[in-house]
Design an enzyme around this catalytic site. Structure first.
Site, PDB file in Angstrom:
ATOM      1  N   ASP A  42     -42.799  19.008  37.739  1.00 56.95           N
ATOM      2  CA  ASP A  42     -41.806  18.495  36.802  1.00 56.95           C
ATOM      3  C   ASP A  42     -40.664  17.887  37.613  1.00 56.95           C
ATOM      4  O   ASP A  42     -40.554  18.106  38.831  1.00 56.95           O
ATOM      5  CB  ASP A  42     -41.274  19.611  35.897  1.00 56.95           C
ATOM      6  CG  ASP A  42     -40.443  19.066  34.735  1.00 56.95           C
ATOM      7  OD1 ASP A  42     -40.841  18.032  34.170  1.00 56.95           O
ATOM      8  OD2 ASP A  42     -39.410  19.662  34.414  1.00 56.95           O
ATOM      9  N   GLU A  44     -36.285  16.555  37.242  1.00 58.05           N
ATOM     10  CA  GLU A  44     -35.051  16.357  36.496  1.00 58.05           C
ATOM     11  C   GLU A  44     -34.445  15.055  37.013  1.00 58.05           C
ATOM     12  O   GLU A  44     -34.517  14.759  38.209  1.00 58.05           O
ATOM     13  CB  GLU A  44     -34.076  17.517  36.703  1.00 58.05           C
ATOM     14  CG  GLU A  44     -34.646  18.891  36.404  1.00 58.05           C
ATOM     15  CD  GLU A  44     -35.080  19.088  34.963  1.00 58.05           C
ATOM     16  OE1 GLU A  44     -34.575  18.333  34.093  1.00 58.05           O
ATOM     17  OE2 GLU A  44     -35.923  19.973  34.714  1.00 58.05           O
ATOM     18  N   ASP A  99     -41.699  11.222  33.814  1.00 56.00           N
ATOM     19  CA  ASP A  99     -41.966  11.668  35.184  1.00 56.00           C
ATOM     20  C   ASP A  99     -42.796  10.628  35.935  1.00 56.00           C
ATOM     21  O   ASP A  99     -42.511  10.311  37.097  1.00 56.00           O
ATOM     22  CB  ASP A  99     -42.705  13.012  35.176  1.00 56.00           C
ATOM     23  CG  ASP A  99     -41.898  14.115  34.524  1.00 56.00           C
ATOM     24  OD1 ASP A  99     -40.827  14.451  35.054  1.00 56.00           O
ATOM     25  OD2 ASP A  99     -42.326  14.626  33.482  1.00 56.00           O
ATOM     26  N   TYR A 165     -33.352  27.132  34.685  1.00 54.35           N
ATOM     27  CA  TYR A 165     -33.909  26.194  33.699  1.00 54.35           C
ATOM     28  C   TYR A 165     -35.002  25.352  34.338  1.00 54.35           C
ATOM     29  O   TYR A 165     -36.081  25.156  33.754  1.00 54.35           O
ATOM     30  CB  TYR A 165     -32.786  25.306  33.171  1.00 54.35           C
ATOM     31  CG  TYR A 165     -33.232  24.159  32.280  1.00 54.35           C
ATOM     32  CD1 TYR A 165     -33.267  24.306  30.902  1.00 54.35           C
ATOM     33  CD2 TYR A 165     -33.612  22.929  32.821  1.00 54.35           C
ATOM     34  CE1 TYR A 165     -33.667  23.257  30.084  1.00 54.35           C
ATOM     35  CE2 TYR A 165     -34.016  21.880  32.013  1.00 54.35           C
ATOM     36  CZ  TYR A 165     -34.040  22.049  30.648  1.00 54.35           C
ATOM     37  OH  TYR A 165     -34.451  21.011  29.845  1.00 54.35           O
ATOM     38  N   ASP A 169     -39.285  25.232  33.586  1.00 53.44           N
ATOM     39  CA  ASP A 169     -40.037  24.035  33.208  1.00 53.44           C
ATOM     40  C   ASP A 169     -41.410  23.971  33.861  1.00 53.44           C
ATOM     41  O   ASP A 169     -42.271  23.193  33.416  1.00 53.44           O
ATOM     42  CB  ASP A 169     -39.241  22.778  33.578  1.00 53.44           C
ATOM     43  CG  ASP A 169     -38.260  22.384  32.490  1.00 53.44           C
ATOM     44  OD1 ASP A 169     -38.288  22.995  31.410  1.00 53.44           O
ATOM     45  OD2 ASP A 169     -37.463  21.452  32.717  1.00 53.44           O
TER      46      ASP A 169
END
Length: 383
Positions: A42, A44, A99, A165, A169
Site C-alpha cells: 500500500d 500513502e 497506487d 494507520y 492498511d
C-alpha cells in the site's frame, strides 16, 4: 452483508513499528520473498494541487512481518522495482488504481502480478466497491482508527497514529486474500479473479493516453465530428500542459470550457475572450496556442476519429432496460455484482453498435458467466 469467518485470523498489531532505513536493507528484506509468496502493498500520498500524486510512504508486508519505507528508500531500491514489475510475485492491494498510477509516474514502473482484493471481495459476495475498513470490521471484528486518513503524509516525523494507520492498511491483506480465495475456489472463480485484476490494471494504464482522454468528456457528444476533432486536440494539449506544469486539469482549463471552445471555434483572441466563463488569465497565457490548435485541427479531415458516445435514444432506452434485466438475472444467479459483471457504460456501448462476441471486455470469465444468455443478448442488440 453476510460473509463467513476468514480462513486465517488477522495477525495482531505489532508492538513495535519497524522501518526500513536504506535501499540496501530493503533489497535484502525483499530478497526473502519466494516465488508465489504474496507481498502486501500500500502507499500513502498527497494530491491536492498537483497533477501527479506525491509519494508520502510505502507499506510492505511479508507474512506477519510489516515494514514502513520512506519514498526515497523505495525509489533507490532495485529489488523493489523488480518485484513491482514481476508477474510471478503477487502483490496484494486494495482499491489499487491510485497506487498503480503512483508507481507508473513516480518510479516509471507498470506493476504486474497485482491483485486487487476489492475486486476479489466483490466476486466473493461481500458487495461492490466495499471500503477497506468496512470489510476489515466485518471479517475480523476490528474497527480501524480513521483519524489519520486525511493527515499530511509528507510532513515528518509521522505521528504514532499515522504509523499505526499505515500498518493497518496492509496488516489484513494476506488473511483477506485467504478468505477471498477460499470463497472463490468453491465457485470456480479464482482464475477469473486474477484475470480481472490483470485486465483492470492494464485498463488503468491505457486510460492515461492523452490522445484518448477527450472520450471521457461525455458532454462533448453533441459536437460535430469536426468539432470533436478540435476537442481532441485541445484535450491532448491540456494533458501535456498539466503534466509539464504538474497542475490539476481544472487549474489549466476545465472540461466545460474546452467543449465550449471546440463548439465556438474562435479565430481571434476577442472571440476566445467572449466565451462565457473563460478566465482572462487563461486567454493571456494560452490564447495564441488555443487559437492555433483550433485552426490546425479544424483544417484536418479525420474520418477515423472515435466519436464520444451519445446518450441512449428513447428506443435504445427501452431495449437497454430489457438487456439490463436479462444480465441482472444471471448476475444474481452467479452472485457477482452487476456493477462488476456488466457496468452501465459497457452495456450502453453494446447498445450503440457493439458486438458481444468481439467486445474484449466481455471475453474471458465474463463470457463464461454470460454464456447461458448470449443468444438472448444478441437478439436484443439486433432489435
Amino acid at each position: 452483508m453476510a460473509v463467513d469467518s476468514p480462513a486465517v485470523a488477522a495477525p495482531p498489531a505489532p508492538a513495535v513499528i519497524s522501518w526500513i532505513e536504506s535501499p540496501e536493507e530493503l533489497d535484502r528484506w525483499l530478497g526473502s520473498v519466494s516465488t508465489g509468496q504474496p507481498l502486501a502493498l500500500d502507499t500513502e500520498f498527497e494530491r491536492v494541487s498537483t497533477f501527479y500524486p506525491i509519494p508520502g510512504l510505502v507499506q510492505l508486508g511479508i507474512g506477519e512481518e510489516f515494514r514502513l519505507v520512506e519514498p526515497a528508500v523505495a525509489e533507490a531500491s532495485a529489488e523493489f522495482r523488480r518485484i513491482l514489475a514481476s508477474p510471478d510475485l503477487p502483490k496484494l492491494l486494495y482499491a489499487m488504481s491510485e497506487d498503480l498510477e503512483l508507481f507508473r509516474h513516480w518510479l516509471g514502473v507498470d506493476p504486474r502480478g497485482v491483485v486487487d482484493l476489492q475486486i476479489g471481495a466483490a466476486m466473493a459476495g461481500a458487495g461492490f466497491s466495499l471500503g477497506y475498513a468496512r470489510l476489515v470490521e466485518t471479517l475480523f471484528g476490528e474497527t480501524l482508527d480513521k483519524s489519520a486518513t486525511r493527515s499530511d503524509w509528507l510532513a515528518r516525523p509521522l505521528s504514532e497514529a499515522q504509523q499505526r494507520y499505515a500498518l493497518d492498511d496492509i496488516r489484513f491483506l494476506e488473511p483477506m486474500n485467504h478468505w477471498v480465495l477460499s470463497n472463490l475456489e468453491s465457485r470456480g472463480l479464482v482464475e477469473a479473479f486474477h484475470e480481472e485484476s490483470a485486465r483492470y490494471a492494464a485498463e488503468l494504464s491505457q486510460q492515461e493516453d492523452p490522445d484518448r482522454h477527450y472520450l471521457k468528456l461525455r458532454g462533448g457528444w453533441a459536437l460535430s465530428p469536426g468539432q470533436q476533432n478540435v476537442l481532441r486536440s485541445l484535450v491532448r494539449w491540456r494533458e501535456h500542459e498539466c503534466q509539464r506544469r504538474d497542475m490539476p486539469r481544472n487549474r489549466v482549463l476545465a472540461d466545460a470550457l474546452l467543449i465550449m471552445i471546440a463548439e465556438r471555434l474562435p479565430s481571434t483572441l476577442r472571440e476566445l475572450d467572449n466565451i462565457q466563463g473563460i478566465p482572462g488569465g487563461a486567454v493571456r497565457r494560452y490564447g495564441e496556442t488555443l487559437l492555433n490548435l483550433v485552426r490546425d485541427a479544424g483544417a484536418v479531415d479525420n474520418p477515423d476519429l472515435d466519436l464520444i458516445a451519445p446518450p441512449l435514444s428513447r428506443d435504445d432506452q427501452g431495449r437497454f432496460k430489457k438487456l439490463k434485466r436479462v444480465v441482472r438475472n444471471v448476475s444474481e444467479q452467479a452472485d457477482i455484482p452487476m456493477e462488476l459483471l456488466a457496468p452501465r457504460k459497457r452495456l450502453e456501448k453494446l447498445m450503440q453498435g457493439g458486438d458481444l462476441a468481439r467486445d474484449e471486455f466481455f471475453r474471458g470469465w465474463r463470457s463464461d458467466v454470460l454464456a447461458p444468455i448470449q443468444t438472448e443478448i444478441e437478439d436484443i442488440l439486433k432489435q
